[in-house]
Motif scaffolding. Structure first.
Motif, PDB file in Angstrom:
ATOM      1  N   LEU A  88     -37.007   1.450  -9.804  1.00  0.00           N
ATOM      2  CA  LEU A  88     -38.116   0.907 -10.592  1.00  0.00           C
ATOM      3  C   LEU A  88     -38.299  -0.581 -10.313  1.00  0.00           C
ATOM      4  O   LEU A  88     -39.426  -1.074 -10.184  1.00  0.00           O
ATOM      5  CB  LEU A  88     -37.858   1.135 -12.085  1.00  0.00           C
ATOM      6  N   LEU A  92     -41.165  -0.431  -7.595  1.00  0.00           N
ATOM      7  CA  LEU A  92     -42.353  -0.376  -8.454  1.00  0.00           C
ATOM      8  C   LEU A  92     -42.601  -1.674  -9.229  1.00  0.00           C
ATOM      9  O   LEU A  92     -43.501  -1.742 -10.060  1.00  0.00           O
ATOM     10  CB  LEU A  92     -42.264   0.812  -9.421  1.00  0.00           C
ATOM     11  N   TYR A  94     -40.942  -3.244 -11.558  1.00  0.00           N
ATOM     12  CA  TYR A  94     -40.500  -3.437 -12.943  1.00  0.00           C
ATOM     13  C   TYR A  94     -39.632  -4.691 -13.018  1.00  0.00           C
ATOM     14  O   TYR A  94     -38.972  -5.073 -12.059  1.00  0.00           O
ATOM     15  CB  TYR A  94     -39.648  -2.245 -13.401  1.00  0.00           C
ATOM     16  N   GLU A 102     -37.095   3.394 -19.555  1.00  0.00           N
ATOM     17  CA  GLU A 102     -37.703   4.344 -18.618  1.00  0.00           C
ATOM     18  C   GLU A 102     -36.618   5.165 -17.921  1.00  0.00           C
ATOM     19  O   GLU A 102     -36.721   6.386 -17.820  1.00  0.00           O
ATOM     20  CB  GLU A 102     -38.538   3.577 -17.578  1.00  0.00           C
ATOM     21  N   ARG A 105     -35.007   7.854 -20.065  1.00  0.00           N
ATOM     22  CA  ARG A 105     -35.761   9.092 -20.237  1.00  0.00           C
ATOM     23  C   ARG A 105     -35.715   9.941 -18.982  1.00  0.00           C
ATOM     24  O   ARG A 105     -35.433  11.130 -19.022  1.00  0.00           O
ATOM     25  CB  ARG A 105     -37.218   8.767 -20.593  1.00  0.00           C
ATOM     26  N   LEU A 106     -35.979   9.303 -17.839  1.00  0.00           N
ATOM     27  CA  LEU A 106     -36.134  10.075 -16.605  1.00  0.00           C
ATOM     28  C   LEU A 106     -34.813  10.614 -16.058  1.00  0.00           C
ATOM     29  O   LEU A 106     -34.801  11.635 -15.373  1.00  0.00           O
ATOM     30  CB  LEU A 106     -36.818   9.210 -15.545  1.00  0.00           C
ATOM     31  N   PHE A 109     -34.152  14.322 -15.986  1.00  0.00           N
ATOM     32  CA  PHE A 109     -35.121  15.285 -15.471  1.00  0.00           C
ATOM     33  C   PHE A 109     -35.350  15.236 -13.976  1.00  0.00           C
ATOM     34  O   PHE A 109     -36.048  16.085 -13.444  1.00  0.00           O
ATOM     35  CB  PHE A 109     -36.451  15.107 -16.222  1.00  0.00           C
ATOM     36  N   SER A 111     -34.560  15.776 -10.070  1.00  0.00           N
ATOM     37  CA  SER A 111     -33.778  16.768  -9.326  1.00  0.00           C
ATOM     38  C   SER A 111     -32.810  16.064  -8.379  1.00  0.00           C
ATOM     39  O   SER A 111     -32.897  14.863  -8.156  1.00  0.00           O
ATOM     40  CB  SER A 111     -34.718  17.652  -8.521  1.00  0.00           C
ATOM     41  N   GLU A 113     -32.923  16.470  -5.317  1.00  0.00           N
ATOM     42  CA  GLU A 113     -33.741  16.012  -4.191  1.00  0.00           C
ATOM     43  C   GLU A 113     -34.332  14.635  -4.495  1.00  0.00           C
ATOM     44  O   GLU A 113     -34.305  13.746  -3.643  1.00  0.00           O
ATOM     45  CB  GLU A 113     -34.884  16.996  -3.916  1.00  0.00           C
ATOM     46  N   PHE A 114     -34.833  14.469  -5.700  1.00  0.00           N
ATOM     47  CA  PHE A 114     -35.387  13.173  -6.094  1.00  0.00           C
ATOM     48  C   PHE A 114     -34.310  12.105  -6.005  1.00  0.00           C
ATOM     49  O   PHE A 114     -34.510  11.037  -5.431  1.00  0.00           O
ATOM     50  CB  PHE A 114     -35.945  13.263  -7.517  1.00  0.00           C
TER      51      PHE A 114
ATOM     52  N   TYR B  87     -47.569  10.783  -5.571  1.00  0.00           N
ATOM     53  CA  TYR B  87     -46.531   9.794  -5.281  1.00  0.00           C
ATOM     54  C   TYR B  87     -45.363  10.424  -4.523  1.00  0.00           C
ATOM     55  O   TYR B  87     -44.859   9.873  -3.549  1.00  0.00           O
ATOM     56  CB  TYR B  87     -46.024   9.155  -6.572  1.00  0.00           C
ATOM     57  N   LEU B  88     -44.950  11.582  -4.966  1.00  0.00           N
ATOM     58  CA  LEU B  88     -43.806  12.244  -4.338  1.00  0.00           C
ATOM     59  C   LEU B  88     -44.084  12.534  -2.870  1.00  0.00           C
ATOM     60  O   LEU B  88     -43.218  12.354  -2.008  1.00  0.00           O
ATOM     61  CB  LEU B  88     -43.476  13.547  -5.085  1.00  0.00           C
ATOM     62  N   ASN B  98     -43.568  21.596  -2.400  1.00  0.00           N
ATOM     63  CA  ASN B  98     -42.303  21.370  -3.077  1.00  0.00           C
ATOM     64  C   ASN B  98     -42.417  20.417  -4.260  1.00  0.00           C
ATOM     65  O   ASN B  98     -41.439  20.063  -4.888  1.00  0.00           O
ATOM     66  CB  ASN B  98     -41.318  20.776  -2.055  1.00  0.00           C
ATOM     67  N   GLU B 102     -41.073  19.485  -9.594  1.00  0.00           N
ATOM     68  CA  GLU B 102     -40.623  18.140  -9.957  1.00  0.00           C
ATOM     69  C   GLU B 102     -41.657  17.459 -10.853  1.00  0.00           C
ATOM     70  O   GLU B 102     -41.313  16.871 -11.882  1.00  0.00           O
ATOM     71  CB  GLU B 102     -40.407  17.302  -8.678  1.00  0.00           C
ATOM     72  N   ARG B 105     -41.757  18.702 -14.440  1.00  0.00           N
ATOM     73  CA  ARG B 105     -40.717  18.185 -15.323  1.00  0.00           C
ATOM     74  C   ARG B 105     -41.001  16.746 -15.718  1.00  0.00           C
ATOM     75  O   ARG B 105     -40.963  16.383 -16.885  1.00  0.00           O
ATOM     76  CB  ARG B 105     -39.347  18.280 -14.641  1.00  0.00           C
ATOM     77  N   LEU B 106     -41.302  15.920 -14.728  1.00  0.00           N
ATOM     78  CA  LEU B 106     -41.413  14.478 -14.992  1.00  0.00           C
ATOM     79  C   LEU B 106     -42.670  14.098 -15.761  1.00  0.00           C
ATOM     80  O   LEU B 106     -42.688  13.096 -16.469  1.00  0.00           O
ATOM     81  CB  LEU B 106     -41.357  13.713 -13.664  1.00  0.00           C
ATOM     82  N   PHE B 109     -42.431  12.736 -19.260  1.00  0.00           N
ATOM     83  CA  PHE B 109     -41.491  11.684 -19.632  1.00  0.00           C
ATOM     84  C   PHE B 109     -41.805  10.315 -19.059  1.00  0.00           C
ATOM     85  O   PHE B 109     -41.164   9.342 -19.416  1.00  0.00           O
ATOM     86  CB  PHE B 109     -40.070  12.109 -19.247  1.00  0.00           C
ATOM     87  N   ILE B 110     -42.785  10.224 -18.188  1.00  0.00           N
ATOM     88  CA  ILE B 110     -43.093   8.909 -17.640  1.00  0.00           C
ATOM     89  C   ILE B 110     -43.932   8.114 -18.645  1.00  0.00           C
ATOM     90  O   ILE B 110     -44.708   8.668 -19.408  1.00  0.00           O
ATOM     91  CB  ILE B 110     -43.824   9.002 -16.281  1.00  0.00           C
ATOM     92  N   SER B 111     -43.728   6.817 -18.642  1.00  0.00           N
ATOM     93  CA  SER B 111     -44.456   5.944 -19.564  1.00  0.00           C
ATOM     94  C   SER B 111     -45.828   5.605 -18.993  1.00  0.00           C
ATOM     95  O   SER B 111     -46.116   5.874 -17.822  1.00  0.00           O
ATOM     96  CB  SER B 111     -43.669   4.652 -19.767  1.00  0.00           C
ATOM     97  N   PHE B 114     -45.298   3.367 -16.070  1.00  0.00           N
ATOM     98  CA  PHE B 114     -44.959   4.088 -14.839  1.00  0.00           C
ATOM     99  C   PHE B 114     -46.220   4.680 -14.232  1.00  0.00           C
ATOM    100  O   PHE B 114     -46.478   4.540 -13.033  1.00  0.00           O
ATOM    101  CB  PHE B 114     -43.940   5.181 -15.170  1.00  0.00           C
ATOM    102  N   ILE B 118     -47.513   3.611 -10.451  1.00  0.00           N
ATOM    103  CA  ILE B 118     -47.621   4.481  -9.274  1.00  0.00           C
ATOM    104  C   ILE B 118     -49.082   4.634  -8.868  1.00  0.00           C
ATOM    105  O   ILE B 118     -49.401   4.716  -7.682  1.00  0.00           O
ATOM    106  CB  ILE B 118     -46.931   5.858  -9.461  1.00  0.00           C
TER     107      ILE B 118
END
Lengths: 224, 224
Positions: A88, A92, A94, A102, A105-106, A109, A111, A113-114, B87-88, B98, B102, B105-106, B109-111, B114, B118
């Motif tokens: 972040l 990004l 931040y 942030e 929370r994230l 969740f 993966s 892979e992320f 973004y991914l 894919n 993801e 899920r996200l 929860f992103i603000s 965020f 992005i």
DNA sequence: AATAAAAATTAGGTGTGACTAAATTATAGT
DNA sequence: ACTATAATTTAGTCACACCTAATTTTTATT
């Protein structure tokens, strides 16, 4: 089996930090960290200690520690958290006083892979923006040689490697004083009575910090 | 007040897509999309339709639609989802088959910060990697002029703008056929009986697609 | 060693959001 | 219009993770 929910992850993360000093974590301390009632912690901890592969060790009135499984799960979440904070800030834009929430929370969740993709994008960093160590992909916590700034005595010199704080206001304050990872410190004067430490930060005019601050800043004295 | 939980967001998102065609969404259809029992949906929908600022309109046996508030909340989640997918793929190297999971899920929860960061990093995109339109920051859904590839007839030409699919295997299949946003299509032959369409994709050898595929691909005939 | 204070646990209760089974309402075919 | 089938709703349950209040256990003090 036994899904490790977001809640449970939060428990494990807090237990990890509370037991970092070697002591078992008390239900009350856990409750305070999690912002819930002690009784609720007791119930949850009993659940986590049950089953075939318990995540925690628990005996009544004796506090809680992590089992190897629990520790793995905790380190997984902590790795997520610290990688996220790093991402972040680095990618990004931040500010370091603004990433904690942030990431909190994230972290539950994302993966694998992320996790792996942001780690690669960041060049597999070892420390997050606050200097906290990031567990390895194999979930081992690197060792940390740093000592608290509050233990520094004139005329010792050191470099800040880590700031242990989540609080936004505190972090902004520290930044305004130049007390960020990488800053060079020299202890100038120590007061035995109030534990205030006068330090020079990066060749600037000396400042005085109380132990509320100096306890949260960690330094190494002989950096390479 | 009334917190909009992750669950509720999922309901609203599905109601949005189901009511996109103008019809109210049936509880059964919703249940199927959400993977839960119809009875559970009834209960939830009754809750969402209650209170002072209901998120949905609901009358027994009549199906569900979104109120303006519900629509806003749905578009917020959809914006999150599609920005995340973009973004991914763009920044983290995910493949388009894919990203759905993801993002699913996200998105909860992103603000807002965020979301906005992005969006800026991506240059405020209008479409996600599948060509789906991204609601604006003011939560308006851009209008979409595209029509289904299944409606194309020889010798019409068109360009793919959007692929409506989440399924990983299907997306990989489409990619292998070159059926991705931006691809130039010419209808070569249409079979009235099985609704198969023979098309030429980007000047390559013609291929035949059934309506299971051509219904999910959207094109514009006269691109600028 | 007795007792006061602090810490932890048990007991009982709440709201959320799912479930199944049974009952009801709507739709479609004859 | 009648009836079979499908769709939907009601009723009653359950698990989760929290709560408060009361009880028990531990610890610290005198």
């Amino acid at each position: 089996m036994k899904p490790i929910t977001q809640n449970i992850q939060d428990y494990l993360k807090e237990i990890y930090t509370l037991t970092d000093g070697g002591e078992a974590a008390s239900t009350t301390a856990l409750a305070a960290r999690l912002g819930i009632a002690p009784a609720s912690v007791t119930g949850m901890v009993q659940k986590l200690a049950g089953g075939t592969h318990p995540l925690v060790n628990y005996r009544k009135h004796q506090g809680v520690t992590l089992t190897p499984e629990g520790k793995r799960a905790a380190l997984e979440v902590i790795r997520h958290h610290r990688l996220l904070e790093t991402y972040l800030v680095t990618m990004l834009g931040y500010s370091w006083d603004n990433v904690h929430e942030e990431a909190c929370r994230l972290e539950h969740f994302i993966s694998e892979e992320f996790e792996s993709r942001i780690a690669v994008a960041l060049g597999n960093p070892i420390r997050d923006p606050h200097g906290e160590l990031i567990p390895t992909p194999e979930l081992e916590m690197p060792s940390d040689e740093s000592l608290a700034l509050s233990a520094l005595r004139p005329p010792q010199k050191a470099v800040i490697v880590r700031v242990r704080a989540d609080d936004s206001a505190l972090l902004r304050h520290l930044e305004s004083l130049g007390l960020v990872p990488g800053a060079k410190i020299q202890a100038v004067e120590y007061s035995l009575f109030d534990h205030n430490l006068r330090i020079q930060v990066d060749e600037k005019l000396p400042i005085v910090v109380g132990s509320a601050i100096s306890d949260k800043i960690f330094v190494v004295c002989n950096p390479l």
